[in-house]
Write a protein that holds these residues in place. Sequence first.
Motif: not given
Length: 671
Positions: A478-484, A461-462
Motif C-alpha cells: 500500500t506504499r507508493v514509492l514514486g512515479a514517472l 504526485l497529484a
Amino acid sequence: MAASFDRGGLLVKRKAATERWLALPAAARDSAPLSGASDLGSEAEDREGDSAGQYLTVLCWVGLGLGTLDAFVQPLPPGLVWAALGLSYLTGGLPPLRAAVAAVWQDRRLDIDLLMVVAAVAAAAVGAALEGAVLLALFSLSQTLEHRALGKARRAVEALMQLRPETALREGPEGVVEVPVAELVPGDRVILRPGARVPVDGRVASGAGHLDESTVTGESAPVRKAPGDPVHEATVNLDGILTVEVTRGLETSTVAQMIRLVTEAQAMKSPSERFSDWFGQRYTIAVLAGSALSWFGFRLSGHEADAALYRSATLLVAASPCAVVISVPAAILSALSAAARGGVLFKGGAALEGLAEVRTFAFDKTGTLTTGLAAVTQVLALEGTEDDFLALTAGLEAQSEHPIAAAIRREAAERRIVPLAVGDVRAHPSEGITGTDAEGQVWAGNTRMLALTGAVMPPRLARLAEGAETLVLVGRGTRVLGALTVADEPRATAAEALRGLKAGGRTDVLMMTGDRELVAGRIGARLGLASDEIHAGLLPGDKVRLVDAASARGKVAFIGDGVNDAAALARADVGVAMGVAGSEVALQAADVALMADDLRKLAAARRLARRTARVIRQNLTLSIGAMAGLVLGSLFLELPLPLAVLGHEGGTLLVVLNGLRLLADPIRVKA
C-alpha cells in the motif's frame, strides 16, 4: 459427384499441395516450405509445365492450320488432312481428357475439361471435325495463357522463398566461416557485407548502415540501422559492414511467417469464391444433363440427328461456366499477391472482401497511432534516490512488451543504471504489472493498479496525475514509492492515414486507449480526431464492448500492435495487426498484417479491397452476360460451334486479364 472447374489441372496441384501443407502440425508447417518447396510447386516446375503446354498448343494449331488450309485455300491429300486433324485432337484433347479422367477417378468430380472433350468428339461424330479442332485449339491456347497469367498471381510463395540467401558468414572462434543459413541458431553472429541479404532475423551487434526493407515492408526508403536495432530476414544491406546477432531461427523468421500467411491465404476461400463454387458445381451437372436433353428437343423441332447433335455440342460449349468460375479467383489471387508485395498480408480472400465493407475503423492508441517509442519525461522518487527507484522500476518492466516498459528500460540504460532482479512478474492488461524482489511484492501501473493495491495517491504526485502525459505509479503493497511520466508521439503517417480512410466516404474512426482522458485528448487532437472519436480509460473488455457497439452500424476493423489487443482483434469483423512491429499473438489473431509501421498502407489496402470487389462484380457481370448471350444464340439463332468457342474462351480470357490488372495496384509502389 461434385463438379470441378480446375481447367486442365491449373489449380488442382497447387491446392492439393497447400491442403497437405496446412494439415501438418504447426511446428512442422513452419519448416515445410524450406525443405519441401517442391510440394508447393516450384517456379521451375511451373516453367516446365508452361513449356510443355506451349509445345502442345503449337502442335495443335499446326494441325488446325493444315486443316483450315485444306478447307478454304488449297485442297491437300486426304491422308495429310486426317493426320493434321488427328494431331490437333491428340495434342489438344488428350491433356484435358487426362485431367478430366483423373478428376473423376481420384476426386469423384466432373471437370470442365470433360465438357470440351465431349463437345469436340460430338462435332467430329457429325462430320464437323474441323470445328472440333477449332474448339480444342482455342481451348488449349486459352488454357496455356490462363496458366501463365494465374501463375504470376500464384507464385507469391515462391517469390518470398527466393528472397532467402542460402549461406551466411558466421563469426566464430575459427574466424568467419560460410555456413548454410539453416545451421544458424539464436545467439550466432553473422557478418553482413554491403549488398548482402540478411540471412535471418537478428539485432545489430556492431556497425551501422542503411538497409533496404522493401521486400518485407513494402517501403522503398532505406532505413538506417545502428547497434541494438532489429533487422529482418531477406532485407538488403546497402552500405557499411554489420555484425548481426541472430534472434530467430529459419523456421520462425519474418519470411517464414509471410510464407505461412500467404500460403494459408491462397487456400482459404472468400464468400464470393464459395458462391462461385456452389453455383458452378450444380450448374455444370445441369449443363451436361441439359445438353443431352436438348438433343431430343432439337430432334422434336425437326432437326436431323447429326444436326441436333451438332447444336447440342454448341450448347454444351456455350453454357460451360468457365468464365463465371474463374472470375473470382483471378481477382482474389491477384489482389493477395499485389498486397503481399506491398507489405500487407491478408489471411485469405474473406479478409480482403471484409476490409472492402468496413464501416468503422477502431485503433488502439499506444504503438499503433503513436510510435510506441515513448520517452520518460519526469522521475519522482518518494523513497530513496531516483537511481534506486529507476533500477527497481526497470527490473520490474524488464520482460514486458509494452512500449512504456521499453521507454523505462531505455531511460535506465541512458543513465547507466543496472535493473534490479525481479521475479514472478505478471502483466495485468490495462492496469499494470506486478512482481517480487528481495523485499517482497512490488507493482507498477496506473490509477487502477493503485486502487487494486489499496494505496492512496500521495499529494506530491497529484500534480503529475493532472498532466497530459502518461503517469506510471510504482509501489510496494500500500506504499507508493514514486512515479514517472512518459510521453508518446503520434506516428508521422497516422494523421494522413486517418484522412485517407475518411476520404473513402461513410467511414467512422475510433481511438481506444487505457490511458487517461488528458493523454488521449492530446494525441487525438494532433491526429485531427473529434472528442466523440476518442475513448480513454478502457480495459481490454471495454474495447471489445466498443467494437460490439460499433458493429451495429456495419462491419468493424480493429487495428492494434498486439499488446492487450488480441481479444478486440479477434472480435472485430476484420482484425489488423502491425505485423513486424506487433506481437506474435496479434499476428495470429488478426486477419490482416501490416508488415511496415506505415499506417497509410491500411488506407491503400482498403482501396485495393474495394477495387477488387469492383473487379469481381465486373467479371461476374461480363461472364454471366456472355454465357447467357451464347446460350440464347445456340438455342434460337443456330450459332456455329466455332463462334461459340470463340465467345466462351474469349470471355474466360477477358475476366482473367481483368483480374490480373490488380497485380499492378499502386499498393506495390507506394501507400
